[in-house]
Design an enzyme around this catalytic site. Sequence first.
Site, PDB file in Angstrom:
ATOM      1  N   GLU A   1       0.829  -1.200   0.000  1.00 48.96           N
ATOM      2  CA  GLU A   1       0.000   0.000   0.000  1.00 48.96           C
ATOM      3  C   GLU A   1       0.868   1.258   0.000  1.00 48.96           C
ATOM      4  OE1 GLU A   1      -3.892  -1.894   2.229  1.00 48.96           O
ATOM      5  OE2 GLU A   1      -2.718  -0.407   3.308  1.00 48.96           O
TER       6      GLU A   1
ATOM      7  N   SER B   1      -0.766   7.422  -0.874  1.00 49.31           N
ATOM      8  CA  SER B   1      -1.557   7.831  -2.028  1.00 49.31           C
ATOM      9  C   SER B   1      -2.238   6.557  -2.520  1.00 49.31           C
ATOM     10  CB  SER B   1      -0.652   8.422  -3.112  1.00 49.31           C
ATOM     11  OG  SER B   1      -1.415   8.733  -4.250  1.00 49.31           O
TER      12      SER B   1
ATOM     13  N   GLU C   1      -0.895 -10.011  -6.667  1.00 42.71           N
ATOM     14  CA  GLU C   1      -0.766 -10.697  -7.951  1.00 42.71           C
ATOM     15  C   GLU C   1       0.081  -9.875  -8.921  1.00 42.71           C
ATOM     16  OE1 GLU C   1      -5.029 -11.409  -6.413  1.00 42.71           O
ATOM     17  OE2 GLU C   1      -3.563  -9.797  -6.402  1.00 42.71           O
TER      18      GLU C   1
ATOM     19  N   CYS D   1      -5.936  -7.190 -11.511  1.00 43.47           N
ATOM     20  CA  CYS D   1      -5.038  -8.346 -11.399  1.00 43.47           C
ATOM     21  C   CYS D   1      -5.428  -9.455 -12.363  1.00 43.47           C
ATOM     22  CB  CYS D   1      -4.999  -8.851  -9.965  1.00 43.47           C
ATOM     23  SG  CYS D   1      -4.092  -7.718  -8.895  1.00 43.47           S
TER      24      CYS D   1
END
Length: 141
Positions: free
Chosen positions: A47, A50, A58, A97
């Site tokens: 993460e 932003s 994945e 993904c």
Amino acid sequence: MDNSDDQDLIAAARDAAEHSYSPYSGFAVGAALRFADGSVVTGTNIENASYGMALCAETVAVAKAMADGVRGGLVSVAVTGPGNKGGGDPITPCGRCRQVLHELAALGRTDPDVLCVGPEEVRRVKLSALLPAAFGPSSLL
């Protein structure tokens, strides 16, 4: 692929999730990709403050594989999430993904099994069922 291969791939995805950087959502995801030669590449979600800059597990695994020169032979994928530690349905790859996995699979002309792992259930689904009528390299010809 036999059940022990499935269990090994799921274990690799769970191990990858342990390295998740998910301080904002607390939603740790792990992915493991198995190739025809038996090699396994893992990834975890990363993460960012932003939020739009976050990377899914994945996508990280595919990027690692491609950075190492792997361009085909994808036979199976396992995806695990935080629900795997008590409660929750099996986790599936997000739309982005699915597209990223499709690109890698299309390079080797494979339709990998995707093991969507939950705390008490593993759903085996073909990537083509998760992303029917996918846009890929052949769409550009």
